[in-house]
Design an enzyme around this catalytic site. Structure first.
Site, PDB file in Angstrom:
ATOM      1  N   HIS A  25       0.783  -1.233   0.000  1.00 29.32           N
ATOM      2  CA  HIS A  25       0.000   0.000   0.000  1.00 29.32           C
ATOM      3  C   HIS A  25       0.812   1.279   0.000  1.00 29.32           C
ATOM      4  CE1 HIS A  25      -4.216  -1.280   0.448  1.00 29.32           C
ATOM      5  NE2 HIS A  25      -3.677  -2.366   0.947  1.00 29.32           N
ATOM      6  N   LYS A  81      -9.242  13.964   3.657  1.00 34.30           N
ATOM      7  CA  LYS A  81      -8.398  12.770   3.708  1.00 34.30           C
ATOM      8  C   LYS A  81      -7.564  12.882   4.974  1.00 34.30           C
ATOM      9  CE  LYS A  81      -6.628  13.960  -0.362  1.00 34.30           C
ATOM     10  NZ  LYS A  81      -6.604  12.706  -1.104  1.00 34.30           N
ATOM     11  N   ARG A  82      -6.844  11.811   5.338  1.00 34.49           N
ATOM     12  CA  ARG A  82      -5.968  11.935   6.495  1.00 34.49           C
ATOM     13  C   ARG A  82      -4.984  13.089   6.313  1.00 34.49           C
ATOM     14  NH1 ARG A  82      -6.069   8.114  10.646  1.00 34.49           N
ATOM     15  NH2 ARG A  82      -4.470   9.509  11.479  1.00 34.49           N
ATOM     16  N   LYS A 113       0.398  14.401   1.587  1.00 30.37           N
ATOM     17  CA  LYS A 113      -0.868  14.770   0.954  1.00 30.37           C
ATOM     18  C   LYS A 113      -0.975  16.281   0.736  1.00 30.37           C
ATOM     19  CE  LYS A 113      -3.372  10.743   2.838  1.00 30.37           C
ATOM     20  NZ  LYS A 113      -4.106  10.138   1.712  1.00 30.37           N
ATOM     21  N   THR A 164      -8.367   6.685  -2.942  1.00 27.12           N
ATOM     22  CA  THR A 164      -9.709   6.239  -3.320  1.00 27.12           C
ATOM     23  C   THR A 164     -10.696   7.388  -3.173  1.00 27.12           C
ATOM     24  OG1 THR A 164      -9.964   5.372  -1.075  1.00 27.12           O
ATOM     25  CG2 THR A 164      -9.422   3.789  -2.822  1.00 27.12           C
ATOM     26  N   LYS A 221     -14.222   8.637  -5.365  1.00 28.40           N
ATOM     27  CA  LYS A 221     -15.547   8.977  -4.829  1.00 28.40           C
ATOM     28  C   LYS A 221     -15.988  10.356  -5.325  1.00 28.40           C
ATOM     29  CE  LYS A 221     -13.968   6.593  -0.678  1.00 28.40           C
ATOM     30  NZ  LYS A 221     -13.373   6.854   0.656  1.00 28.40           N
TER      31      LYS A 221
HETATM   32  C1  LIG Z   1     -12.156   7.228   1.038  1.00 26.77           C
HETATM   33  C2  LIG Z   1     -11.832   7.643   2.405  1.00 26.77           C
HETATM   34  C3  LIG Z   1     -10.496   7.876   2.773  1.00 26.77           C
HETATM   35  C4  LIG Z   1      -9.357   7.779   1.786  1.00 26.77           C
HETATM   36  O1  LIG Z   1      -9.212   9.027   1.140  1.00 26.77           O
HETATM   37  P1  LIG Z   1      -7.905   9.374   0.280  1.00 26.77           P
HETATM   38  O2  LIG Z   1      -8.230  10.700  -0.302  1.00 26.77           O
HETATM   39  O3  LIG Z   1      -7.817   8.310  -0.773  1.00 26.77           O
HETATM   40  O4  LIG Z   1      -6.768   9.400   1.204  1.00 26.77           O
HETATM   41  C5  LIG Z   1     -10.231   8.272   4.070  1.00 26.77           C
HETATM   42  N1  LIG Z   1     -11.219   8.431   4.973  1.00 26.77           N
HETATM   43  C6  LIG Z   1     -12.513   8.225   4.656  1.00 26.77           C
HETATM   44  C7  LIG Z   1     -13.554   8.441   5.694  1.00 26.77           C
HETATM   45  C8  LIG Z   1     -12.868   7.821   3.372  1.00 26.77           C
HETATM   46  O5  LIG Z   1     -14.153   7.612   3.065  1.00 26.77           O
END
Ligand SMILES: *Cc1c(COP(=O)(O)O)cnc(C)c1O
Length: 822
Positions: free
Chosen positions: A355, A543-544, A549, A651, A655
């Site tokens: 990952h 995101k985190r 990032k 991911t 979305k």
């Molecule tokens: C999809 C998702 C993530 C991952 O987001 P990235 O932008 O790919 O880091 C993290 N937290 C939640 C709650 C998510 O739904």
């Protein structure tokens, strides 16, 4: 499917009566949630039993998806969606005077994960069930999930997430499958009458692993799989009348071990902390899961040599890698197989998903700790390593360098990634670019030695949660235009392409986006007390919080825009709402300081009359799956701005795309494939390429000082970090962030995430965003094309690729149509 509305209403009322001795009018919202959930669980359990019965009959191969994290999000709404009963149940509740949305809002998010990795595991379980594959998720039932984030005075404060406080209706305790897991002690050995060496762990402490099962409902197919998460309990090992002092001591220690082991989820994303308790957690759930997988197999089979024909273990990152050695142990010590027999079965059963390429995430356990905690497992890892080093020496005679780089045990450490690669038959990256970097850079030596193991599986997301549930307005609109096949066949969205140029469709799309922005604006008003204009551009980074990032680049750019507005108050400027949501690991100083910076900048800009509401900055507290669903639906711009090469896939990017947001991003992770699908014209791409970043890194970094010295805009923004513009009480507050960009002592450590290098290119891309948004029709066209081209990014596609290349399962079709209610 039949749905008996009256029966359902009766069940809800009866549940309220028998659970709480109350009427509907007297019940609290939480009690109504529980009563509704038990009514739904009743239906789900029927399907669950029917599914498991069919599995027993057909005896399909079973996938065990092993993961330290499952970021499930709420179950009630998702179960209703997948039972295809959402609208009927909403109607039935409406007739009782109950709002399903409010009921759903009572459910705590089972937040048994940090971020993308845990959410991927949850999406995969949804797709496996929907695609008719027999699967278990295997994990830990953390008593406290991901902490709840509160923002106080602009700072993140971590509050324990007691998600089990009211009892969780969608879980089932299964004490009949409890397993003993042993820690510590020593290994004794003797040779038995057949000349075999028998190994025995002695003087150990143990805990009882007790599974809780959660149903995973497939979409409209009656399949219900299982997420099995393990709780820890003390073993009852002594009787009160016969213990001496030593036994008592041991009993107390074992009780403490059991209490501690599943207490908390470590809140680090993409970061290895090396804590002893973390290794205990890993072995705890892996030992229990492996034991149960073998026991289950042996209940209906006799020949363990064919284990891999009926069982696959997928290891979600290196966290579950100890499964390789544990399966060896169970096969040899508990079932008398030889090393060679056990090794062949193990390699054919296990497969590993990588990952990240970031070195701070690599799990390396000190030998001292590993062998003390897991003495028998360490012996097995030593032997795996001994044999692997022999293979290296045969292949590369005299090449010490290869051994140094590839050995499983080296320099006093056990390298879990190497164990996973050697002990399995598959190694996959999670996006094309990421897999290429693994093969050419990070895992190059392994790729050269065993290229046949390497493959790519670009991540995906489930459209059932992230469109059908999250964005009902858009979901209905899509179905009205191209039918509902997309729910189980996301590429069918491509039929929307013909509407991209249709002005009516464009208007309808923009109107739906507007309504979703109104919904989010209401959430922001209620939770942040900030008024945002739904007609402004919603520019979102959720995101985190992590330096790679680059939330810092985003907020620095906002500071730059603010400077522009202050200098030219009458400039042409399209109103923009910058939305952030992010949890930072509790011990990650720069990440937490970035949260404070975002909130400090928000305070200044949101209240400056010169800005006059043209820029709003909002930090949404406690970002998690439930509020994520609303955020994606309302986004215009999707910020995917990681340093190229660092985000393995992402991911969140998918979305957003599925909900018609345009990507503003670097050529990193799955962004590359998103742009390939939707076309460069319908995204805003900027910044260094992964190749360029890796070039810089291999030749000692770059010098951000040159940029600082030569670019007045950047210089001004950076100086505002240390002159009190955003922290008048403490001008030094943000000094660590400034230093992270311009560390003057050691240029190799300055701006390791290339923020200054990419800044101007980012600002320029942001100007393109603004210009594009002003052309509403073209924007709507691009947004519609993003939805239409999102088909590739379903986790259904990802799972079918795992099936084709790694798992090779057969689908199980249930004989009769599932019943919604009896
Ligand atoms: C999809 C998702 C993530 C991952 O987001 P990235 O932008 O790919 O880091 C993290 N937290 C939640 C709650 C998510 O739904």
């Amino acid at each position: 499917m039949k749905f008996d509305k009256e029966l359902f209403k009766g069940t809800v009322l009866n549940n309220i009566k028998t659970l709480y001795r109350r009427t509907l009018e007297e019940a609290t919202e939480q009690q109504i949630f529980q009563a509704v959930s038990y009514a739904i669980k009743d239906v789900v359990v029927d399907n669950w039993m029917a599914t498991q019965k069919e599995y027993e009959k057909k005896d399909p191969k079973i996938v065990y998806y092993m993961s330290m994290e499952f970021l499930m999000g709420r179950a009630l709404g998702n179960n209703l969606i997948n039972l295809r009963a959402y609208k009927e149940v909403a109607e039935a509740l409406d007739e009782l005077g109950v709002d399903l949305n409010l009921v759903e809002d009572q459910e705590p998010d089972p937040a048994l994960g940090n971020g993308g990795l845990g959410r991927l595991a949850a999406c995969f379980l949804d797709s496996l069930a929907t695609l008719n594959y027999a699967a278990y998720g295997c994990g830990i039932r953390y008593r406290y999930g991901m902490f709840r984030q509160e923002i106080r005075d602009g700072y993140q404060v971590e509050v324990p997430d007691n998600w089990l406080a009211d009892g969780y209706p969608f879980e089932l305790r299964r004490p009949e499958y409890a397993k003993e897991v042993k820690f510590g002690g020593w290994v004794s050995s003797y040779v038995d009458e057949n000349g075999r060496t028998i190994f025995k762990q002695e003087g150990y402490q143990s805990v009882q692993a007790v599974p809780y099962d959660m149903p995973i409902v497939g979409y409209g197919n009656g399949i219900v799989n299982t997420l099995r998460i393990w709780d820890a309990q003390p073993v009852e090992c002594f009787s009160l009348d016969s213990f001496d002092k030593g036994d008592y001591q041991k009993a107390v220690e074992q009780e403490n071990l059991a209490r501690n082991i599943v207490e908390v989820l470590y809140p680090n994303d993409n970061h290895y902390a090396g804590k002893e308790l973390r290794l205990k957690q890993q072995y705890f759930f892996i030992s229990a899961s492996v034991q149960e997988a073998v026991d289950k197999y042996m209940r209906t089979h006799t020949d363990l040599h064919k284990f891999h024909e009926k069982v696959a273990f997928q290891l979600n990152d290196t966290h579950p890698t100890v499964a390789v050695a544990e399966l060896m142990r169970v096969l040899m010590d508990d079932h008398d197989l030889s090393w060679d027999e056990a090794w062949e079965i193990t390699c054919k059963t296990c497969a590993y998903t990588n990952h990240t390429i970031m070195s701070e995430a690599l799990e390396k356990w000190p030998i001292e700790l590993f062998s003390r905690l897991l003495p028998r497992i360490y012996q097995i890892v030593e032997e795996i390593n001994r044999r692997f080093v022999l293979r290296i020496q045969q292949m590369y005679p005299g090449n010490q360098e290869k051994i140094r780089k590839m050995a499983i045990i080296y320099d006093g450490q056990v390298k879990m990634a190497h164990l996973a690669i050697v002990g399995g038959h598959s190694v996959n990256g999670v996006a094309r670019l990421h897999t290429e970097i693994l093969e050419k850079q990070e895992l190059r030596d392994f790729y050269e030695m065993m290229p046949e193991k390497f493959n790519n599986k670009t991540n995906g997301i489930t459209q059932r949660r992230f469109l059908l549930h999250a964005n009902p307005l858009l979901a209905d609109w899509v179905t009205d235009h191209v039918g509902d096949e997309w729910i189980t066949d996301l590429p069918a969205l491509s039929r929307l392409r013909i509407y991209a140029d249709d002005e009516k469709a464009q208007q309808e799309f923009m109107n739906i986006k507007y309504q979703n922005k109104v919904r989010l604006a209401k959430y922001i008003r209620e939770h942040n007390g900030i008024e945002v204009d739904p007609r402004s551009i919603f520019d979102v980074q959720v995101k985190r919080l992590h330096e790679y990032k680059r939330q810092l680049m985003n907020i620095l750019h906002i500071m730059y825009l603010y400077n522009e507005l202050k200098d030219h108050p009458d400039m042409d400027f399209y109103p923009r709402t910058f939305i952030f949501g992010a949890k930072a690991a509790a011990g990650y100083r720069n990440a937490k300081l970035t949260i404070k910076l975002i909130n400090s900048v928000a305070d200044v800009i949101n209240n400056d009359p010169v800005v006059d509401g043209r820029i709003k900055v909002v930090f949404i507290e406690n970002y998690r799956v439930s509020n994520a669903e609303w955020i994606f639906a309302a986004a215009d711009v999707s910020e995917q701005i990681s340093t190229a090469s660092k985000e393995a896939s992402g991911t969140g990017n998918m979305k957003f795309m599925l909900n018609g947001a345009l990507t503003l991003g670097t050529m990193d992770g799955a962004n590359v494939e998103i742009v390939e699908e939707v076309g460069k014209k319908n995204a805003f791409i900027f910044g260094l390429s992964a190749e360029q970043v890796i070039q810089y890194e291999n030749y000692g970094g770059y010098n951000p000082m040159d940029i600082f010295n030569n670019d007045q805009d950047i210089r001004r923004v950076l100086m505002q970090l240390i002159n009190g513009t955003y922290s008048p009480q403490d001008p030094e507050l943000f000094r660590p962030l400034y230093n992270s960009l311009l560390n003057t002592q050691d240029t190799a450590k300055a701006d390791t995430y290339f923020i200054l290098a990419d800044f101007k290119s980012y600002a320029e891309a942001q100007r393109r965003v603004e210009a594009a948004y002003k052309d509403e029709k073209n924007w709507a066209k691009s947004a519609l094309l993003n939805v239409a081209c999102a088909g590739k990014f379903s986790s259904d596609r990802t799972i079918e690729e795992y099936e084709r290349d790694i798992w090779h399962q057969e689908k199980v079709i249930l004989p009769s149509k599932p019943e919604l209610s009896k």
